[in-house]
Design a protein around this motif. Sequence first.
Motif, mmCIF file in Angstrom:
data_model
loop_
_atom_site.group_PDB
_atom_site.id
_atom_site.type_symbol
_atom_site.label_atom_id
_atom_site.label_comp_id
_atom_site.label_asym_id
_atom_site.label_seq_id
_atom_site.Cartn_x
_atom_site.Cartn_y
_atom_site.Cartn_z
ATOM 1 N N ARG A 289 45.393 44.645 39.690
ATOM 2 C CA ARG A 289 45.759 46.037 39.427
ATOM 3 C C ARG A 289 47.017 46.456 40.174
ATOM 4 O O ARG A 289 47.391 47.623 40.165
ATOM 5 C CB ARG A 289 44.606 46.969 39.824
ATOM 6 N N ASN A 290 47.673 45.501 40.822
ATOM 7 C CA ASN A 290 48.832 45.800 41.650
ATOM 8 C C ASN A 290 50.035 44.954 41.234
ATOM 9 O O ASN A 290 49.908 43.992 40.483
ATOM 10 C CB ASN A 290 48.502 45.526 43.122
ATOM 11 N N ARG A 291 51.202 45.309 41.744
ATOM 12 C CA ARG A 291 52.430 44.554 41.479
ATOM 13 C C ARG A 291 52.500 43.409 42.484
ATOM 14 O O ARG A 291 53.050 43.539 43.567
ATOM 15 C CB ARG A 291 53.639 45.473 41.596
ATOM 16 N N THR A 292 51.918 42.297 42.115
ATOM 17 C CA THR A 292 51.782 41.169 43.026
ATOM 18 C C THR A 292 52.934 40.179 42.949
ATOM 19 O O THR A 292 53.099 39.346 43.836
ATOM 20 C CB THR A 292 50.484 40.399 42.722
ATOM 21 N N GLY A 293 53.700 40.221 41.856
ATOM 22 C CA GLY A 293 54.700 39.192 41.601
ATOM 23 C C GLY A 293 54.171 38.096 40.702
ATOM 24 O O GLY A 293 54.910 37.164 40.353
ATOM 25 N N PHE A 294 52.894 38.202 40.312
ATOM 26 C CA PHE A 294 52.273 37.224 39.427
ATOM 27 C C PHE A 294 51.617 37.954 38.251
ATOM 28 O O PHE A 294 51.134 39.079 38.412
ATOM 29 C CB PHE A 294 51.205 36.417 40.178
ATOM 30 N N PRO A 295 51.545 37.324 37.076
ATOM 31 C CA PRO A 295 50.930 37.969 35.910
ATOM 32 C C PRO A 295 49.409 37.834 35.934
ATOM 33 O O PRO A 295 48.796 37.217 35.055
ATOM 34 C CB PRO A 295 51.551 37.212 34.731
ATOM 35 N N LEU A 296 48.787 38.433 36.932
ATOM 36 C CA LEU A 296 47.343 38.306 37.090
ATOM 37 C C LEU A 296 46.610 39.167 36.068
ATOM 38 O O LEU A 296 47.023 40.283 35.760
ATOM 39 C CB LEU A 296 46.914 38.721 38.499
ATOM 40 N N THR A 297 45.502 38.660 35.573
ATOM 41 C CA THR A 297 44.687 39.374 34.599
ATOM 42 C C THR A 297 43.340 39.740 35.216
ATOM 43 O O THR A 297 42.949 39.221 36.267
ATOM 44 C CB THR A 297 44.449 38.523 33.349
ATOM 45 N N ALA A 298 42.612 40.611 34.517
ATOM 46 C CA ALA A 298 41.264 40.957 34.962
ATOM 47 C C ALA A 298 40.380 39.719 35.007
ATOM 48 O O ALA A 298 39.549 39.563 35.921
ATOM 49 C CB ALA A 298 40.671 42.009 34.031
ATOM 50 N N ALA A 299 40.552 38.820 34.049
ATOM 51 C CA ALA A 299 39.755 37.586 34.034
ATOM 52 C C ALA A 299 40.074 36.714 35.245
ATOM 53 O O ALA A 299 39.172 36.102 35.827
ATOM 54 C CB ALA A 299 40.012 36.811 32.746
ATOM 55 N N ASP A 300 41.347 36.657 35.642
ATOM 56 C CA ASP A 300 41.723 35.912 36.842
ATOM 57 C C ASP A 300 40.997 36.477 38.061
ATOM 58 O O ASP A 300 40.505 35.726 38.907
ATOM 59 C CB ASP A 300 43.232 35.992 37.090
ATOM 60 N N GLN A 301 40.952 37.815 38.138
ATOM 61 C CA GLN A 301 40.328 38.454 39.293
ATOM 62 C C GLN A 301 38.830 38.200 39.324
ATOM 63 O O GLN A 301 38.256 37.898 40.381
ATOM 64 C CB GLN A 301 40.610 39.958 39.277
ATOM 65 N N LEU A 302 38.165 38.328 38.199
ATOM 66 C CA LEU A 302 36.735 38.059 38.144
ATOM 67 C C LEU A 302 36.429 36.635 38.598
ATOM 68 O O LEU A 302 35.501 36.402 39.392
ATOM 69 C CB LEU A 302 36.207 38.268 36.726
ATOM 70 N N ARG A 303 37.211 35.704 38.098
ATOM 71 C CA ARG A 303 36.992 34.297 38.433
ATOM 72 C C ARG A 303 37.163 34.063 39.934
ATOM 73 O O ARG A 303 36.349 33.383 40.571
ATOM 74 C CB ARG A 303 37.973 33.429 37.642
ATOM 75 N N TYR A 304 38.213 34.639 40.507
ATOM 76 C CA TYR A 304 38.492 34.423 41.924
ATOM 77 C C TYR A 304 37.454 35.127 42.807
ATOM 78 O O TYR A 304 36.964 34.547 43.790
ATOM 79 C CB TYR A 304 39.891 34.936 42.259
ATOM 80 N N ASN A 305 37.114 36.365 42.465
ATOM 81 C CA ASN A 305 36.156 37.096 43.284
ATOM 82 C C ASN A 305 34.798 36.400 43.291
ATOM 83 O O ASN A 305 34.119 36.329 44.326
ATOM 84 C CB ASN A 305 36.023 38.530 42.791
ATOM 85 N N ARG A 306 34.403 35.879 42.134
ATOM 86 C CA ARG A 306 33.137 35.137 42.086
ATOM 87 C C ARG A 306 33.208 33.849 42.894
ATOM 88 O O ARG A 306 32.215 33.431 43.506
ATOM 89 C CB ARG A 306 32.763 34.862 40.637
ATOM 90 N N LEU A 307 34.361 33.219 42.913
ATOM 91 C CA LEU A 307 34.544 32.022 43.726
ATOM 92 C C LEU A 307 34.335 32.342 45.202
ATOM 93 O O LEU A 307 33.630 31.624 45.923
ATOM 94 C CB LEU A 307 35.944 31.450 43.501
ATOM 95 N N ILE A 308 34.938 33.435 45.668
ATOM 96 C CA ILE A 308 34.790 33.829 47.066
ATOM 97 C C ILE A 308 33.328 34.118 47.380
ATOM 98 O O ILE A 308 32.805 33.721 48.440
ATOM 99 C CB ILE A 308 35.672 35.059 47.375
ATOM 100 N N ALA A 309 32.635 34.792 46.469
ATOM 101 C CA ALA A 309 31.215 35.096 46.688
ATOM 102 C C ALA A 309 30.397 33.810 46.778
ATOM 103 O O ALA A 309 29.511 33.682 47.641
ATOM 104 C CB ALA A 309 30.691 35.992 45.567
ATOM 105 N N ARG A 310 30.692 32.840 45.917
ATOM 106 C CA ARG A 310 29.946 31.588 45.957
ATOM 107 C C ARG A 310 30.163 30.846 47.272
ATOM 108 O O ARG A 310 29.231 30.271 47.841
ATOM 109 C CB ARG A 310 30.351 30.685 44.780
ATOM 110 N N ILE A 311 31.403 30.832 47.736
ATOM 111 C CA ILE A 311 31.682 30.148 49.004
ATOM 112 C C ILE A 311 30.908 30.807 50.143
ATOM 113 O O ILE A 311 30.284 30.126 50.971
ATOM 114 C CB ILE A 311 33.195 30.148 49.307
ATOM 115 N N ALA A 312 30.928 32.142 50.206
ATOM 116 C CA ALA A 312 30.202 32.846 51.267
ATOM 117 C C ALA A 312 28.710 32.535 51.204
ATOM 118 O O ALA A 312 28.079 32.229 52.229
ATOM 119 C CB ALA A 312 30.443 34.348 51.149
ATOM 120 N N HIS A 313 28.141 32.581 50.023
ATOM 121 C CA HIS A 313 26.709 32.320 49.884
ATOM 122 C C HIS A 313 26.376 30.876 50.254
ATOM 123 O O HIS A 313 25.315 30.608 50.833
ATOM 124 C CB HIS A 313 26.269 32.618 48.454
#
Length: 276
Positions: free
Chosen positions: A161-185
Amino acid sequence: MHVRGAAGVKRAGRPLTAAVLTLLVLLTGCTSAPEPSGKERWRPGPGIGWQWQLSGRLDPTVDVPVYDIDGFDHKASVVDDLHRRGRKVICYLSTGAWEDFRPDAGKFPASVRGRSNGWEGEYWLDIRRTDVLEPLMERRIEMCADKGFDAVEPDNMDGYRNRTGFPLTAADQLRYNRLIARIAHRHGLAVGLKNDLGQIPELEPDFDFAVNEQCAQYEECGELTPFVKAGKAVFHVEYELPVSRFCAESRRLGLSSLLKKYELGVEREECPKART
């Protein structure tokens, strides 16, 4: 590094026998990281009190059941001391931005670093590059577990949702956030969803609590309701509104709300208890 699961078995020439398939499944299972045993993951409930301190000399005497502190800045002995005082302790980490002042900063190649996120020395990460970021985040979260933390607060989880310098999508964010959650668990830690309000309906099941900044100022606190309805804490902070402007609504919604300064030092103003 996270093991993504067994790849499909490609048949070459003739079918594999049942015995061979069974052996392959067993061998594949041996490569995946086991879930920690003997320790149930912490699950904070709505309305629990907390202290969020990321700068200055840590004051361990605030009479609340939860502390959220910087994972790099504090040793295991600090976490142990807070545990002796009856606190659960959350490990603050940035998982979506590169910070040039962290001890592992040199391990992040320039190709994954984007624009500044507005804070000095911090730059958005290309969260699509999980080949680079996953092992780095694994080591950071493992550090939190080794120090005895109960949970992780992964920050900068809404780069799409921010100007990151990369063409990030909502799907990219979902995938990454779930990855972080899996690692923590996988390391036995609870994990909080930081901000990212627009993806709460999809991500609530993957996270154990939420951390939010300024939902009252931007009239967004109602979007955190799925966490409260699921029996999960929402740790909420405002910086610019007086408590008189948000505490009544926070109590109604079941949020754990504080007024803090932007530097997140020891100072805090808690919402007064409701009159009975």
